[in-house]
Write a protein that holds these residues in place. Structure first.
Motif, PDB file in Angstrom:
ATOM      1  N   GLU A 205       0.767  -1.041   0.262  1.00 11.43           N
ATOM      2  CA  GLU A 205      -0.159   0.039  -0.163  1.00 11.43           C
ATOM      3  C   GLU A 205       0.859   1.269   0.037  1.00 11.43           C
ATOM      4  OE1 GLU A 205      -3.047   0.076   2.950  1.00 11.43           O
ATOM      5  OE2 GLU A 205      -3.572   2.077   2.450  1.00 11.43           O
ATOM      6  N   ALA A 206       2.053   1.235   0.718  1.00 12.31           N
ATOM      7  CA  ALA A 206       2.450   2.618   1.049  1.00 12.31           C
ATOM      8  C   ALA A 206       3.513   2.936  -0.262  1.00 12.31           C
ATOM      9  CB  ALA A 206       3.510   2.438   2.386  1.00 12.31           C
ATOM     10  N   PRO A 207       4.242   1.804  -0.741  1.00 13.26           N
ATOM     11  CA  PRO A 207       4.823   2.334  -2.234  1.00 13.26           C
ATOM     12  C   PRO A 207       3.991   2.441  -3.282  1.00 13.26           C
ATOM     13  CG  PRO A 207       5.253  -0.292  -1.316  1.00 13.26           C
ATOM     14  CD  PRO A 207       4.570   0.644  -0.337  1.00 13.26           C
ATOM     15  N   MET A 208       2.577   1.822  -3.153  1.00 12.12           N
ATOM     16  CA  MET A 208       1.681   2.186  -4.127  1.00 12.12           C
ATOM     17  C   MET A 208       1.119   3.560  -4.262  1.00 12.12           C
ATOM     18  SD  MET A 208      -0.436  -1.373  -4.388  1.00 12.12           S
ATOM     19  CE  MET A 208      -1.543  -1.090  -6.045  1.00 12.12           C
ATOM     20  N   ASN A 209       1.048   3.971  -3.104  1.00 13.80           N
ATOM     21  CA  ASN A 209       0.812   5.608  -2.580  1.00 13.80           C
ATOM     22  C   ASN A 209       1.717   6.305  -3.188  1.00 13.80           C
ATOM     23  OD1 ASN A 209      -1.697   4.797  -1.562  1.00 13.80           O
ATOM     24  ND2 ASN A 209      -1.175   5.086   0.552  1.00 13.80           N
ATOM     25  N   LEU A 210       3.050   6.153  -2.971  1.00 12.66           N
ATOM     26  CA  LEU A 210       4.260   6.884  -3.461  1.00 12.66           C
ATOM     27  C   LEU A 210       4.236   6.696  -5.025  1.00 12.66           C
ATOM     28  CD1 LEU A 210       7.128   5.787  -1.154  1.00 12.66           C
ATOM     29  CD2 LEU A 210       6.154   7.934  -1.328  1.00 12.66           C
ATOM     30  N   ILE A 211       3.989   5.825  -5.358  1.00 10.77           N
ATOM     31  CA  ILE A 211       3.935   5.919  -7.016  1.00 10.77           C
ATOM     32  C   ILE A 211       2.832   6.734  -7.572  1.00 10.77           C
ATOM     33  CG2 ILE A 211       3.672   4.496  -9.144  1.00 10.77           C
ATOM     34  CD1 ILE A 211       5.109   2.115  -7.712  1.00 10.77           C
ATOM     35  N   ASP A 212       1.680   6.494  -7.030  1.00 14.16           N
ATOM     36  CA  ASP A 212       0.330   7.364  -7.364  1.00 14.16           C
ATOM     37  C   ASP A 212       0.857   8.829  -7.143  1.00 14.16           C
ATOM     38  OD1 ASP A 212      -2.044   7.336  -8.078  1.00 14.16           O
ATOM     39  OD2 ASP A 212      -2.932   7.710  -6.033  1.00 14.16           O
ATOM     40  N   GLY A 213       1.421   9.164  -5.860  1.00 11.95           N
ATOM     41  CA  GLY A 213       1.725  10.501  -5.609  1.00 11.95           C
ATOM     42  C   GLY A 213       2.791  11.127  -6.822  1.00 11.95           C
ATOM     43  N   ALA A 214       3.621  10.447  -6.995  1.00 13.28           N
ATOM     44  CA  ALA A 214       4.892  10.679  -8.148  1.00 13.28           C
ATOM     45  C   ALA A 214       4.202  10.703  -9.535  1.00 13.28           C
ATOM     46  CB  ALA A 214       5.829   9.682  -7.973  1.00 13.28           C
ATOM     47  N   VAL A 215       3.193   9.805  -9.582  1.00 11.60           N
ATOM     48  CA  VAL A 215       2.719  10.021 -11.183  1.00 11.60           C
ATOM     49  C   VAL A 215       1.848  11.191 -11.142  1.00 11.60           C
ATOM     50  CG1 VAL A 215       0.774   9.017 -12.635  1.00 11.60           C
ATOM     51  CG2 VAL A 215       2.513   7.495 -11.649  1.00 11.60           C
ATOM     52  N   SER A 216       0.858  11.447 -10.056  1.00  5.68           N
ATOM     53  CA  SER A 216       0.144  12.688 -10.063  1.00  5.68           C
ATOM     54  C   SER A 216       1.081  13.949 -10.071  1.00  5.68           C
ATOM     55  CB  SER A 216      -0.622  12.812  -9.003  1.00  5.68           C
ATOM     56  OG  SER A 216      -1.426  11.590  -8.727  1.00  5.68           O
TER      57      SER A 216
ATOM     58  N   LYS B  18       2.217  14.486 -13.366  1.00  8.86           N
ATOM     59  CA  LYS B  18       1.348  14.841 -14.434  1.00  8.86           C
ATOM     60  C   LYS B  18       1.035  16.323 -14.126  1.00  8.86           C
ATOM     61  CE  LYS B  18      -2.908  13.090 -14.819  1.00  8.86           C
ATOM     62  NZ  LYS B  18      -4.200  12.165 -14.348  1.00  8.86           N
ATOM     63  N   ASP B  19       0.809  16.915 -13.020  1.00 11.93           N
ATOM     64  CA  ASP B  19       0.705  18.305 -12.627  1.00 11.93           C
ATOM     65  C   ASP B  19       1.656  19.074 -13.178  1.00 11.93           C
ATOM     66  OD1 ASP B  19      -1.657  17.405 -11.164  1.00 11.93           O
ATOM     67  OD2 ASP B  19      -0.779  17.585  -9.324  1.00 11.93           O
ATOM     68  N   TRP B  20       3.122  18.617 -12.714  1.00 13.67           N
ATOM     69  CA  TRP B  20       4.162  19.417 -13.407  1.00 13.67           C
ATOM     70  C   TRP B  20       4.164  19.531 -14.840  1.00 13.67           C
ATOM     71  CZ3 TRP B  20       8.648  18.260 -16.550  1.00 13.67           C
ATOM     72  CH2 TRP B  20       9.571  19.354 -16.266  1.00 13.67           C
TER      73      TRP B  20
ATOM     74  N   ILE C 147       1.259   9.439 -19.099  1.00 13.52           N
ATOM     75  CA  ILE C 147       1.811   9.146 -17.732  1.00 13.52           C
ATOM     76  C   ILE C 147       0.685   8.567 -16.959  1.00 13.52           C
ATOM     77  CG2 ILE C 147       2.147  10.594 -15.757  1.00 13.52           C
ATOM     78  CD1 ILE C 147       3.392  12.853 -17.315  1.00 13.52           C
ATOM     79  N   ALA C 148      -0.542   9.027 -17.197  1.00 14.06           N
ATOM     80  CA  ALA C 148      -1.704   8.300 -16.571  1.00 14.06           C
ATOM     81  C   ALA C 148      -1.668   6.862 -16.959  1.00 14.06           C
ATOM     82  CB  ALA C 148      -2.922   8.921 -16.722  1.00 14.06           C
ATOM     83  N   GLY C 149      -1.761   6.652 -18.309  1.00 11.69           N
ATOM     84  CA  GLY C 149      -1.716   5.028 -18.699  1.00 11.69           C
ATOM     85  C   GLY C 149      -0.641   4.133 -18.272  1.00 11.69           C
ATOM     86  N   VAL C 150       0.492   4.710 -18.320  1.00 13.68           N
ATOM     87  CA  VAL C 150       1.703   3.614 -17.756  1.00 13.68           C
ATOM     88  C   VAL C 150       1.691   3.711 -16.483  1.00 13.68           C
ATOM     89  CG1 VAL C 150       4.263   3.408 -17.896  1.00 13.68           C
ATOM     90  CG2 VAL C 150       3.060   4.035 -20.114  1.00 13.68           C
ATOM     91  N   GLY C 151       1.240   5.031 -15.806  1.00 13.50           N
ATOM     92  CA  GLY C 151       1.303   4.940 -14.348  1.00 13.50           C
ATOM     93  C   GLY C 151       0.403   4.038 -13.767  1.00 13.50           C
ATOM     94  N   SER C 152      -0.786   3.838 -14.348  1.00 17.00           N
ATOM     95  CA  SER C 152      -1.641   2.986 -14.038  1.00 17.00           C
ATOM     96  C   SER C 152      -1.323   1.439 -14.019  1.00 17.00           C
ATOM     97  CB  SER C 152      -3.278   3.224 -14.716  1.00 17.00           C
ATOM     98  OG  SER C 152      -2.892   2.477 -16.147  1.00 17.00           O
ATOM     99  N   VAL C 153      -0.525   1.277 -14.591  1.00 14.17           N
ATOM    100  CA  VAL C 153       0.140  -0.184 -14.871  1.00 14.17           C
ATOM    101  C   VAL C 153       1.374  -0.249 -13.849  1.00 14.17           C
ATOM    102  CG1 VAL C 153       1.164  -1.870 -16.322  1.00 14.17           C
ATOM    103  CG2 VAL C 153      -0.678  -0.364 -17.102  1.00 14.17           C
ATOM    104  N   VAL C 154       2.274   0.847 -13.782  1.00 10.60           N
ATOM    105  CA  VAL C 154       3.248   0.586 -13.088  1.00 10.60           C
ATOM    106  C   VAL C 154       3.049   0.621 -11.548  1.00 10.60           C
ATOM    107  CG1 VAL C 154       5.412   1.884 -12.337  1.00 10.60           C
ATOM    108  CG2 VAL C 154       4.790   1.639 -14.574  1.00 10.60           C
ATOM    109  N   ILE C 155       1.783   1.086 -11.157  1.00 10.77           N
ATOM    110  CA  ILE C 155       1.368   1.115  -9.754  1.00 10.77           C
ATOM    111  C   ILE C 155       1.284   0.018  -9.090  1.00 10.77           C
ATOM    112  CG2 ILE C 155      -1.116   1.082 -10.110  1.00 10.77           C
ATOM    113  CD1 ILE C 155      -1.141   3.585  -7.826  1.00 10.77           C
ATOM    114  N   PHE C 156       1.039  -1.254 -10.119  1.00 14.28           N
ATOM    115  CA  PHE C 156       1.095  -2.519  -9.633  1.00 14.28           C
ATOM    116  C   PHE C 156       2.280  -3.396  -9.258  1.00 14.28           C
ATOM    117  CE2 PHE C 156      -3.104  -1.946 -11.674  1.00 14.28           C
ATOM    118  CZ  PHE C 156      -3.942  -2.151 -10.583  1.00 14.28           C
TER     119      PHE C 156
END
Lengths: 629, 99
Positions: free
Chosen positions: A256-267, A270-272, A291-300
Motif C-alpha cells: 500500500e505505502a509504495p503504491m501510494n508513493l507511485i500514485d503521488g509521483a505519477v500525479s 502529471k501536474d508538473w 503518464i496516466a496510462g503507464v502510471g496505472s500499470v506501474v502502480i502494480f
C-alpha cells in the motif's frame, strides 16, 4: 582455430537436475552480470551472464533449465537438450558443460551425468552443496569419482563466499582442453535412451557410488519431521491456507505505502507537465495518455514484487513443491494439475504474473487450461470498480448481528463468483478442448533449505525488469492508441457535453449502445468501457469525466458514487458488476497470453469466451434483477 | 522387454504395486510395468520417467506421507530422495517386501 583466439568469448553451460542449486551457482559465478531474454521462437527464458576467470579470461555462462534427462518433456527441457546437443540454429553449442550435481542426492544426479557423458563433449562435474553432504556424514571421494567418470570433479558450495573458487580454477584448465576438443570433436554418442539404456545408466551409477562413496550419510531427518506436519492431511492443509492468507494480506498491506508513493509521483509528474507545457494535444498526450496510462500499470509493481518475493522464498525453501502435492487431488477435481495453484494465486494480484507463473506446468494442455482461467481470478484492478459500485448501490446494513456487513458480503460474493466460474471453465475445458488424463505427477520433494538472500534479490530484480520493460513497450504503445481514440476529434465549438462524447471512443460507445442495452448498460457505461479495455480501473476515471466531475482520487469515488446512485437503476449496477467479473478488459493480460502461448489463437479464444460469459452473466443478472426488484 | 528380471505382465507377478502401499510401509522395487495405467503419455514414456526418477529395480522405497482426500497423492522416499506421485501412476511400479 582454438577457443582462445576466437573473437567470441568461450561459453560454458550449466546443466543439472532441478533443485541442485544450479541457479545459486550461476548467481555465485556471475553476480549481477546477468540478463534474461527469450530463446527465439519459444517462451523459455534464456539466462546468460559472464565472469572473468582467474587467468583473466572472459567467460560467458548459460544457465539451462533444470532437467532429469536429455529426453525433453517440457519446452524448458527441450531448450536444455537442444543447447547441449548444439541443435539450436541461433547459437553455437557451448565449449564446456558444467554439470551441477547435488552432493546430498548423488544417485539421481549422477544418472544425468552418465547420460551427458555420452555426448562426447568436455564436461566438469560440480559437486554442489558439499557442505550439507558433509554435515550429513556423507563421504565422497572426489578424486576417485573423477577417475571413474573420466571428467574433472570439483566440490562447490554455491551459497558460501569463495565456494566456487575451485570451479573457477578448473574452468581455466578445462578451457584449454576444450580448445583441443574443438579441433578433434569426439563423436556424439547420445541417442534417445530406451528404458533398457536407462536401466544400464542406473547400473553404472551404482558402480560409481560403490567405488567412490565411503559413507552415504544419514537421510535428512529434519525434512522428514517437518513434512510429517506440513504434509499432514489436516495440519498441512491448514498451514498452507495460513501461508496463502498471509501472502494475500501482505500483497495488499505491504504494497500500500509504495503504491501510494507511485500514485503521488505519477500525479506530481502529471501536474508538473500540465503546468509546464501549454494547453494542447501534446500536453494531453503526455498527461492523460502516457503518464496516466503507464502510471496505472506501474502502480502494480509493488504488489507484483511482494507476490514474487513470497513465491521465490517458498520455492527456494522447497515448500512450493509441497503445496502442489497437497492440492493435487483437490485441484484434480476440475482436471487441473497441483502446480496450477501458484499461477491462480498470483492472479489475485494481477493476471500478468499469474500467466507467466504457469510456465512451471510441463504439460501443454494443463498449462493452457491454467492460463485460460487465470484472468477470472479477481485481480486488484477490479477493486476500484467494485468499491465504487458497492458504495453507490449496496446499503451498509449489518448482517448476522453485525458480524459482517452487506457490502463486505457482496465483495466476497464477487470474489467467489470469479473462483467458482474459473473452476467451472477449467472443468469444461478439460472435458472438451484439453480432453484426456492429467499429466502424471512425478515430482521431487527437495529437502528444506534456507533461502539465500542474494538469490531472492536477483530473482526479484529480474521480475521487476521484465514487468517494467513490458509497461515501457507494449502497454506504452497501447496507451497512446487509447488516448488518441478518447481525444480525437475534439469537442466542437459551444459543445455542452464532455469532450469524450465527440471522440472516436465516444462514437464507438454510442455505436455499441444498442448492443449493450439488453444488458441494461447506459451510453455512459458504453463510452467508459471503450478506454476501459486498456485497463479495468480506467473506467472509473472515464465515468468521472462523463459525469463532469472535477474531483480525483477518493473524492471522485464518493461524489461519483452519489451521481451513479442517482442516475442508474439497481439492475444496471448489478449487471455492470457481473460484467466486471468476466469481461476480458485488460490488454496487458491478452498481450502476455500472446507472448506465453506464442500466437494470437489463445488470446483470441480467451477474449471471445470471456466476453461471451460477461454478456451472458450481465444479461441474466439484469433480467432477473429487473423482474424481481 | 530388456531381458531384465521384470515379469512380462503385472498379473503373473503375483506381488504388489507401489500404488497400494500404506503409509509407513517399506518395499523394494522389483519391476516397472506401465501397462494398465492410463496416462496422457506415449507408450513407454511413463516407464522411462519412473526409471529416471529413481524408481528402478532394486531401489528401496518407503511411503512417507499421504495427501488429502483419498490418501492420494503419496510422498515416498526412494533411496536418498523424496518423490511425490499419484497412486494411479504408482501402480506401474511393482514391489516386494523389503528384505
Amino acid at each position: 582455430m582454438s577457443v582462445l583466439d576466437s573473437a567470441l568469448p568461450p561459453r560454458i553451460a550449466l546443466v543439472g537436475n532441478p533443485n541442485c542449486g544450479k541457479t545459486a551457482l550461476f548467481n555465485a559465478l556471475t553476480g549481477s552480470r546477468q540478463k534474461v531474454a527469450n530463446y527465439p521462437g519459444v517462451t523459455v527464458e534464456r539466462k546468460i551472464g559472464h565472469f572473468v576467470s582467474p587467468l583473466g579470461r572472459r567467460v560467458q555462462v548459460i544457465d539451462l533449465p533444470g532437467t532429469y534427462s536429455l529426453r525433453a518433456r517440457s519446452p524448458d527441457e527441450e531448450v536444455t537438450r537442444d543447447v547441449v546437443l548444439g541443435r539450436f540454429s541461433h547459437e553455437d553449442s557451448p565449449d564446456l558443460l558444467v554439470c551441477v550435481a547435488d552432493a546430498t542426492n548423488l544417485r539421481l544426479n549422477l544418472r544425468l551425468v552418465v547420460e551427458l557423458k555420452r555426448l562426447g563433449r568436455p564436461i566438469i562435474l560440480a559437486l554442489n552443496m558439499m557442505d550439507a553432504a558433509e554435515k550429513r556424514g556423507c563421504r565422497i571421494d572426489a578424486a576417485a569419482l573423477s577417475a571413474a567418470l573420466g571428467v574433472p570433479v570439483v566440490p562447490t558450495v554455491a551459497i558460501r563466499r569463495g565456494g566456487v573458487q575451485p570451479l573457477l580454477e578448473q574452468i581455466d584448465g578445462a578451457m584449454a582442453m576444450a580448445a583441443d576438443a574443438a579441433e578433434n570433436p569426439a563423436p556424439c554418442g547420445w541417442s534417445e535412451p530406451s528404458s533398457r539404456d536407462l536401466r544400464a545408466y542406473h547400473q553404472e551409477v551404482e558402480g560409481l557410488l560403490a567405488g567412490c562413496v565411503a559413507d552415504a550419510g544419514l537421510p535428512p531427518l529434519a525434512t522428514r519431521r517437518v513434512d510429517a506436519v506440513l504434509l499432514h492431511p489436516v495440519f498441512g492443509l491448514a498451514f498452507l491456507f495460513l501461508v496463502l492468507f498471509l501472502m494475500f494480506q501482505a500483497v495488499f498491506a505491504w504494497a500500500e505505502a509504495p503504491m501510494n508513493l507511485i500514485d503521488g509521483a505519477v500525479s506530481g509528474l502529471k501536474d508538473w507537465v500540465a503546468a509546464t507545457l501549454p494547453d494542447g494535444a501534446l500536453r494531453s498526450l503526455l498527461t492523460d495518455g502516457i503518464i496516466a496510462g503507464v502510471g496505472s500499470v506501474v502502480i502494480f509493481l509493488p504488489q507484483i514484487l511482494v507476490l514474487f518475493f513470497f513465491i521465490l522464498v517458498l520455492e527456494a525453501t522447497g515448500y512450493l513443491a509441497r503445496a502442489a502435492f497437497l492440492l493435487d487431488r483437490l485441484m484434480g477435481g476440475v482436471g487441473l494439475h497441483g502446480r496450477a495453484f501458484i499461477p491462480l494465486l498470483s492472479s489475485f494480484a494481477c493476471a500478468v504474473p499469474g500467466v507467466m507463473a504457469a510456465r512451471t506446468i510441463e504439460n501443454r494442455a494443463d498449462r493452457l487450461a491454467t492460463i485460460m482461467i487465470a484472468p477470472l481470478m479477481t485481480c486488484s484492478a477490479r477493486l476500484p470498480v467494485y468499491t465504487l459500485l458497492i458504495a453507490a448501490f449496496v446499503p451498509d446494513r449489518p448482517l448476522l448481528g453485525g458480524l459482517v456487513g452487506l457490502p463486505g458480503l457482496v465483495m466476497f460474493a464477487l470474489y467467489a463468483a470469479g473462483i467458482l466460474s474459473a473452476l467451472a471453465v477449467a472443468f469444461v475445458l478439460k472435458g472438451t478442448v484439453f480432453k484426456g488424463a492429467r499429466e502424471p505427477l512425478l515430482m521431487e520433494l527437495p529437502a528444506y533449505r534456507l533461502p539465500n538472500p542474494r538469490d531472492i534479490a536477483l530473482g526479484l530484480f529480474e521480475r521487476a525488469k521484465v514487468f517494467l520493460a513490458r509497461a515501457g513497450t507494449t502497454i506504452f504503445a497501447l496507451m497512446i492508441v487509447m488516448w488518441f481514440l478518447a481525444s480525437f476529434p475534439g469537442a466542437p465549438e459551444g459543445a455542452t457535453e464532455p469532450a469524450i462524447q465527440y471522440s472516436i471512443a465516444g462514437m464507438i460507445g454510442h455505436a455499441l449502445e444498442p448492443l449493450l442495452a439488453p444488458i441494461g448498460f447506459t451510453w455512459q457505461i458504453a463510452v467508459a468501457l471503450v478506454p476501459g479495455i486498456a485497463a479495468r480501473e480506467v473506467a472509473v476515471g472515464v465515468l468521472g469525466t462523463i459525469y463532469a466531475l472535477s474531483d480525483s482520487g477518493d473524492a471522485l469515488q464518493s461524489s461519483l458514487a452519489g451521481a451513479l446512485a442517482a442516475s442508474w437503476s439497481l439492475p444496471t449496477a448489478l449487471s455492470l458488476l457481473a460484467w466486471y467479473v468476466f469481461a476480458p478488459q485488460c490488454v496487458a493480460t491478452l498481450s502476455v497470453v500472446k507472448r506465453e502461448t506464442n500466437g494470437w489463437l489463445w488470446p483470441a479464444v480467451m477474449f471471445i469466451y470471456m466476453i461471451t460469459l460477461a454478456y451472458g452473466a450481465s444479461f441474466v443478472t439484469y433480467r432477473v434483477a429487473s423482474a424481481l426488484l | 522387454m530388456s531381458g531384465h528380471p521384470t515379469p512380462e505382465t503385472g498379473q503373473s507377478h503375483g506381488g504388489r504395486h507401489l500404488g497400494e502401499l500404506k503409509k509407513g510401509e517399506r518395499a523394494r522395487v522389483t519391476g516397472v510395468d506401465e501397462r494398465g495405467v492410463v496416462t496422457t503419455l506415449p507408450e513407454g514414456e511413463l516407464e522411462r520417467r519412473m526409471i529416471e526418477m529413481g524408481l528402478v529395480e532394486g531401489s528401496h522405497v518407503e511411503v512417507l506421507h499421504e495427501a488429502f482426500p483419498g490418501r492420494d497423492p503419496i510422498a515416498i522416499r526412494v533411496n536418498e530422495h523424496t518423490l511425490a506421485l499419484r497412486r494411479a501412476e504408482a501402480r506401474a511400479v511393482l514391489v516386494a517386501p523389503a528384505a
